[in-house]
Design a protein around this motif. Structure first.
Motif, PDB file in Angstrom:
ATOM      1  N   GLN A  32       0.668  -1.188  -0.013  1.00 18.78           N
ATOM      2  CA  GLN A  32       0.057  -0.116   0.157  1.00 18.78           C
ATOM      3  C   GLN A  32       0.948   1.306  -0.040  1.00 18.78           C
ATOM      4  O   GLN A  32       0.306   2.188   0.042  1.00 18.78           O
ATOM      5  CB  GLN A  32      -1.072  -0.063   1.220  1.00 18.78           C
ATOM      6  CG  GLN A  32      -2.105  -0.659   1.183  1.00 18.78           C
ATOM      7  CD  GLN A  32      -3.082  -0.795   2.113  1.00 18.78           C
ATOM      8  OE1 GLN A  32      -3.028  -0.812   3.366  1.00 18.78           O
ATOM      9  NE2 GLN A  32      -4.183   0.220   2.072  1.00 18.78           N
ATOM     10  N   VAL A  57      -2.561  -0.494  -9.153  1.00 15.30           N
ATOM     11  CA  VAL A  57      -3.711   0.054  -8.584  1.00 15.30           C
ATOM     12  C   VAL A  57      -4.668  -0.908  -8.170  1.00 15.30           C
ATOM     13  O   VAL A  57      -5.174  -0.804  -6.844  1.00 15.30           O
ATOM     14  CB  VAL A  57      -4.527   0.817  -9.873  1.00 15.30           C
ATOM     15  CG1 VAL A  57      -5.868   1.539  -9.057  1.00 15.30           C
ATOM     16  CG2 VAL A  57      -3.796   2.032 -10.254  1.00 15.30           C
ATOM     17  N   GLU A  58      -4.803  -2.033  -8.817  1.00 16.33           N
ATOM     18  CA  GLU A  58      -5.485  -3.246  -8.309  1.00 16.33           C
ATOM     19  C   GLU A  58      -5.106  -3.988  -6.982  1.00 16.33           C
ATOM     20  O   GLU A  58      -5.572  -4.439  -6.202  1.00 16.33           O
ATOM     21  CB  GLU A  58      -5.922  -4.185  -9.404  1.00 16.33           C
ATOM     22  CG  GLU A  58      -6.892  -5.403  -9.090  1.00 16.33           C
ATOM     23  CD  GLU A  58      -7.177  -6.387 -10.160  1.00 16.33           C
ATOM     24  OE1 GLU A  58      -7.489  -7.479 -10.000  1.00 16.33           O
ATOM     25  OE2 GLU A  58      -6.640  -5.937 -11.333  1.00 16.33           O
ATOM     26  N   GLU A  61      -2.973  -2.543  -4.786  1.00 17.92           N
ATOM     27  CA  GLU A  61      -3.068  -1.693  -3.948  1.00 17.92           C
ATOM     28  C   GLU A  61      -4.509  -2.060  -3.138  1.00 17.92           C
ATOM     29  O   GLU A  61      -4.582  -1.872  -2.022  1.00 17.92           O
ATOM     30  CB  GLU A  61      -2.582  -0.083  -4.282  1.00 17.92           C
ATOM     31  CG  GLU A  61      -2.575   0.677  -2.958  1.00 17.92           C
ATOM     32  CD  GLU A  61      -1.957   2.167  -3.468  1.00 17.92           C
ATOM     33  OE1 GLU A  61      -2.130   2.883  -2.507  1.00 17.92           O
ATOM     34  OE2 GLU A  61      -1.529   2.072  -4.550  1.00 17.92           O
ATOM     35  N   ALA A  62      -5.299  -1.850  -4.004  1.00 12.42           N
ATOM     36  CA  ALA A  62      -6.656  -1.757  -3.395  1.00 12.42           C
ATOM     37  C   ALA A  62      -6.968  -3.315  -2.808  1.00 12.42           C
ATOM     38  O   ALA A  62      -7.654  -3.299  -1.828  1.00 12.42           O
ATOM     39  CB  ALA A  62      -7.838  -1.673  -4.575  1.00 12.42           C
ATOM     40  N   TYR A  63      -6.547  -4.182  -3.406  1.00 11.93           N
ATOM     41  CA  TYR A  63      -6.478  -5.627  -2.908  1.00 11.93           C
ATOM     42  C   TYR A  63      -5.851  -5.612  -1.310  1.00 11.93           C
ATOM     43  O   TYR A  63      -6.475  -6.249  -0.432  1.00 11.93           O
ATOM     44  CB  TYR A  63      -5.763  -6.632  -3.739  1.00 11.93           C
ATOM     45  CG  TYR A  63      -5.872  -8.178  -3.459  1.00 11.93           C
ATOM     46  CD1 TYR A  63      -6.820  -8.704  -3.471  1.00 11.93           C
ATOM     47  CD2 TYR A  63      -4.978  -8.627  -2.477  1.00 11.93           C
ATOM     48  CE1 TYR A  63      -6.961 -10.135  -3.006  1.00 11.93           C
ATOM     49  CE2 TYR A  63      -4.899  -9.885  -2.025  1.00 11.93           C
ATOM     50  CZ  TYR A  63      -6.025 -10.699  -2.391  1.00 11.93           C
ATOM     51  OH  TYR A  63      -5.956 -11.829  -1.780  1.00 11.93           O
ATOM     52  N   GLY A 101      -5.264  -3.137   0.746  1.00  7.08           N
ATOM     53  CA  GLY A 101      -6.001  -2.142   1.535  1.00  7.08           C
ATOM     54  C   GLY A 101      -7.214  -3.076   2.023  1.00  7.08           C
ATOM     55  O   GLY A 101      -7.366  -3.112   3.424  1.00  7.08           O
ATOM     56  N   ASN A 102      -7.979  -3.806   1.176  1.00  9.93           N
ATOM     57  CA  ASN A 102      -9.059  -4.675   1.863  1.00  9.93           C
ATOM     58  C   ASN A 102      -8.517  -5.633   2.697  1.00  9.93           C
ATOM     59  O   ASN A 102      -9.351  -6.164   3.728  1.00  9.93           O
ATOM     60  CB  ASN A 102      -9.890  -5.300   0.601  1.00  9.93           C
ATOM     61  CG  ASN A 102     -10.815  -4.173  -0.197  1.00  9.93           C
ATOM     62  OD1 ASN A 102     -10.977  -3.251   0.318  1.00  9.93           O
ATOM     63  ND2 ASN A 102     -10.958  -4.369  -1.467  1.00  9.93           N
TER      64      ASN A 102
END
Length: 525
Positions: free
Chosen positions: A316, A368-369, A371-373, A375-376
């Motif tokens: 992240q 980007v994907e 980083e979102a993964y 984070g979740n």
């Protein structure tokens, strides 16, 4: 001139022989008490050495902090027999008086009524600098008394004898008593005697100290395995095969090392089983065992979450390149599979990211994907961590009030649907196994896991398939200490023959000997 008659000549001869006999007898009568006294003094000194030797071995075996370690020599042993504290990571003096007070024995004196002195091996000090202390680790003390150096001396006990002309006693200087000289060499500390010396040296080899310590370790492991099986449906944990340097337990492996991980159903299943065992356990020993298992489960959950949270946090940062992201995705996938803490959808998304970074196309969108993964994932694992910490706060009252912990364990499951864990940190089912769980225990710090093996028969197998002890018969389980490496054994190794001898070295060994003709394995069963 008159000649002596034959009778008179014989009389002179007999008189001469009689005088010689009387003189010889007188000399012998004067000499025998001196020889007899010397022999008695030697015997008393040998007996004193035996007492000191046994006291040092007992201290090494019974030390709960660092089994196998020895106390520091005591300064000024005539008045002080207490082992001093370490000076940094070493004893203040490597050679000084016997710490008789620490050993709980009477002040020892040699045949000349001089206090005994004591030289300790650097590798057996009760210090972190000595770790690991086990049967295969060099003692660091080498005898240079003969033409060829002899290593792995554990300690030297010194009877100093009367003072030499150059020695002024009493003194706090060990050199006023002992003529042992030390020198630091590449293979450890060498000791010898100066040119003029009346010291009598009594050597204790490393094996004399650590063989009894091995037996203490074997008893501890055997008790743990038995107690674990007692509260786990009779089943021993799967052993870790030699090829697993991290000691991952493997299904159907019944001969190997004490495992650090086990293949299990899932964290949800573990939590439910632990809660059920707490619910059913009656007050007393059964509840204590259930509480210990619950504590081990909470500890193992923390062990699993810590590296996963670190991985999720690292992706992240917003500064990852595609080159750095690819190995991070691989590490995430391996960790989630090992601990079973990802849903099927999460695993599919990781596979998608893994394939994408491998192809090298669309890297910016993939970052980007990712980083979102992450984070979740971090949010989900953080929520699980909070539940683990909440359950941990209830553990202290487990024995007297198990209900709050039972409720907390019912919530200890990862969000979504988790899968089987291939390598969940070992959850030991009894308090007797706490030394295996604690990373700061003597077991972990002194690397005993490298030296200990066990063999067992799975639940439901007939006695005909149990391991056999020669001269005793079939047993359900046994534990083996490998002992120091013998000629031809190479450690670390991936073959039992690098650790065990004879019939024990077979991967599927069925016959074990309590006494080996040419081997140093020790067995407890």
């Amino acid at each position: 001139m008159k000649r002596a008659t034959p009778c008179r000549a014989r009389g002179h001869i007999l008189l001469t022989l009689l005088l010689l006999t009387v003189a010889t007898t007188a000399l012998a009568l004067n000499w025998l008490p001196s020889v007899n006294g010397q022999m008695q003094r030697r015997l008393r000194q040998q007996e004193q050495f035996a007492v000191l030797r046994e006291a040092l071995i007992a201290r090494a075996v019974n030390d709960d902090n660092r089994p196998g370690s020895l106390p520091c020599p005591a300064p000024n042993p005539e008045v002080n027999g207490t082992a001093p504290l370490l000076a940094g990571q070493n004893c203040p003096q490597r050679l000084d008086g016997v710490p008789w007070s620490t050993l709980k024995i009477r002040p020892p004196h040699d045949a000349s009524h001089t206090p005994w002195y004591y030289l300790i091996a650097p590798g057996l000090q009760d210090s972190e600098s000595s770790q690991p202390i086990h049967s295969d680790h060099p003692s660091g003390l080498v005898s240079a008394l003969g033409a060829l150096p002899v290593g792995n001396i554990a300690a030297v006990l010194i009877a100093p004898g009367p003072a030499l002309a150059s020695q002024q006693r009493p003194s706090v200087d060990p050199a006023a008593y002992s003529e042992v000289v030390l020198s630091q060499q590449s293979d450890g500390v060498h000791f010898a005697l100066s040119g003029q010396s009346n010291d009598q040296l009594y050597l204790i080899h490393r094996d004399e100290i650590l063989r009894p310590v091995e037996r203490r370790v074997l008893r501890s492991v055997l008790r743990c395995l038995d107690e674990h099986a007692r509260y786990s449906g009779g089943q021993m944990p799967w052993a870790a095969p030699l090829v697993s340097a991290q000691r991952h337990g493997q299904v159907a492996c019944t001969f190997g090392r004490v495992p650090a991980t086990q293949p299990v159903g899932s964290l949800t299943q573990l939590a439910q089983e632990t809660a059920a065992s707490l619910q059913q356990a009656a007050p007393g020993e059964a509840r204590q065992a259930a509480c210990s298992r619950a504590g081990n489960l909470l500890h193992s959950t923390k062990q699993a979450l810590t590296p996963l949270l670190q991985l999720a946090g690292s992706c992240q940062a917003g500064m990852l390149s595609a080159e750095k992201a690819a190995p991070l995705v691989n590490a995430l996938r391996e960790a989630l599979d090992s601990f079973g803490l990802a849903s099927s959808a999460q695993r599919q998304q990781l596979l998608h990211l893994q394939d994408g970074f491998a192809s090298g196309t669309g890297a910016a969108a993939l970052l980007v994907e990712l980083e979102a993964y992450c984070g979740n994932l971090q949010a989900q694992l953080g929520a699980l961590q909070q539940r683990q910490e909440a359950a941990s706060t209830q553990w202290a009252q487990c024995v007297s009030q198990p209900a709050p912990l039972i409720n907390a364990l019912s919530l200890l499951s990862p969000p979504g649907t988790s899968s089987a864990a291939a390598r969940w940190p070992m959850v030991w089912g009894a308090a007797a196994c706490d030394f295996l769980r604690d990373e700061s225990s003597w077991w972990a710090r002194n690397a005993w896991a490298d030296m200990i093996f066990y063999r067992f028969a799975p639940v439901g197998v007939g006695s005909g398939e149990w391991p056999q002890i020669a001269g005793y018969g079939p047993v359900e389980r046994l534990v083996i200490a490998a002992g120091a490496a013998r000629p031809g054994q190479h450690r670390p190794g991936f073959d039992f023959g690098d650790y065990l001898e004879g019939s024990h070295a077979a991967a599927g060994a069925a016959l074990f000997l309590r006494e080996q003709v040419d081997g140093n394995d020790q067995i407890a069963f």
